[in-house]
Enzyme design. Structure first.
Site, PDB file in Angstrom:
ATOM      1  N   VAL A 182       0.846  -1.202   0.000  1.00 28.70           N
ATOM      2  CA  VAL A 182       0.000   0.000   0.000  1.00 28.70           C
ATOM      3  C   VAL A 182       0.881   1.252   0.000  1.00 28.70           C
ATOM      4  CG1 VAL A 182      -1.857   1.256   1.147  1.00 28.70           C
ATOM      5  CG2 VAL A 182      -1.710  -1.229   1.395  1.00 28.70           C
ATOM      6  N   LYS A 200      -5.817  -1.787  -2.355  1.00 28.19           N
ATOM      7  CA  LYS A 200      -5.117  -1.076  -1.285  1.00 28.19           C
ATOM      8  C   LYS A 200      -6.115  -0.488  -0.291  1.00 28.19           C
ATOM      9  CE  LYS A 200      -1.394   0.013  -4.513  1.00 28.19           C
ATOM     10  NZ  LYS A 200      -0.762   1.039  -5.365  1.00 28.19           N
ATOM     11  N   GLY A 241       7.484   2.476  -8.556  1.00 29.43           N
ATOM     12  CA  GLY A 241       8.911   2.390  -8.873  1.00 29.43           C
ATOM     13  C   GLY A 241       9.615   1.380  -7.984  1.00 29.43           C
TER      14      GLY A 241
END
Length: 324
Positions: free
Chosen positions: A124, A197, A294
């Site tokens: 999350v 999430k 990322g």
């Protein structure tokens, strides 16, 4: 000096490599990656001397492995690996929001039944320590509302469309090239990823299980050029906003594009960044902002969970207080 704990790593894609690179920067952490399980062991992998296997049992059944880190994109396989690892007495760290968000009943049971820790900060908000914050400082307060940008890929796409007048297709390709979006971006752009999430946050906010099947979910693909022009003319931006609110003990959940103005804490959160606003009854509003996509931000969250596992940290998953 204590002997280094041995790690069995599942997955060596974007997040797996990010974790590996982050771990090399923390030589003080007493761990070593013993084995890495991947789908294909024939692929060239340069710059390390890790042991690779395509047999998950080499990790799951190895009594010398203390910690399993699951960083694969196959939710069904991840569920099997996580449960078997816990059953075999191994601590587990996961970044698999789809598996966790869709299996919260089983996750709750794992927390209650198995002694080893099962942590998933990286599932999350990327590098934002939101799960730990919900489980720590905010645990003994009643949470009233959670609202935020929970998908860095969709936020990156919307930012490029609005700031640089890029087409949706160009922005998506750029996000994929930079590692912010998956090769199959459906979960990101549809709002499903953010809803997984949100389910996890609902579990930690209220100690309750809410399936994303009951959520109001809308894709960023519905955002038109006319919508973007309208938002700009009004001095606003369009963001994919996830909202979790409790009213009269009923939890309402949604993930959909919204117009936000300069007075909104989400207005200045652009590109791959995430933001999560938590309103608590006692301490008020808390806003967390950070990289939500990322390799390195997500890998850093795995590192933090690893430190917690070494300290025998476990989530407190009991029902939270209700003061209303």
């Amino acid at each position: 000096m204590k002997a280094a704990k041995k790690i069995g790593l599942f997955g060596f894609g974007t997040v797996g490599k990010g974790f590996y690179e982050n771990l090399k920067k923390h030589p003080h952490i007493p761990v070593v990656i013993d084995k890495v399980c991947v789908k294909r062991i024939d692929l060239p992998r340069i710059g390390h001397e890790l042991y690779f296997t395509n047999n998950p049992h080499e990790i799951l059944e190895d009594p010398a492995i203390d910690i399993v880190i699951e960083l694969i994109d196959d939710a069904a396989a991840a569920k099997v690996y996580v449960e078997k690892a816990l059953e075999n007495g191994k601590h587990v760290i996961s970044a698999n929001k789809k598996m966790i968000g869709e299996s919260l009943e089983e996750v709750d049971l794992w927390h209650q039944v198995y002694e080893p820790s099962f942590l998933y900060e990286a599932a999350v908000g990327g590098g934002i320590p939101i799960v730990h914050s919900m489980d720590g400082f905010l645990h003994d307060q009643e949470v009233v509302k959670i609202r935020g940008i929970l998908n860095g890929s969709s936020n990156y796409i919307l930012t490029q469309m609005q700031q640089n007048q890029w087409t949706y297709e160009k922005a998506l390709l750029d996000a994929q090239h930079k590692g912010f979006a998956e090769r199959n971006p459906k979960l990101d752009i549809s709002g499903i990823d953010a809803s997984h999430k949100l389910s996890i946050l609902a579990y930690h906010a209220f100690g309750e299980i809410h399936s994303n099947k009951s959520f109001e979910i809308e894709s960023i693909e519905t955002v038109s050029e006319a919508d973007i022009r309208k938002a700009k003319s009004k001095g606003r931006k369009i963001k994919l906003v996830a909202t979790l609110q409790r009213r009269n003990r009923v939890v309402e959940c949604s993930v959909k594009p919204e117009f936000v103005g300069p007075d909104d804490e989400l207005y200045s959160v652009d590109f791959e960044n995430n933001a999560i606003s938590v309103e608590a009854l006692i301490s008020g509003k808390h806003v967390f902002v950070g990289k939500g996509a990322g390799a390195l931000p997500t890998g850093s969250a795995v590192i933090e969970d690893l430190k917690r596992v070494l300290g025998n940290y476990r989530y407190r998953t009991t029902l939270r207080p209700s003061l209303v």
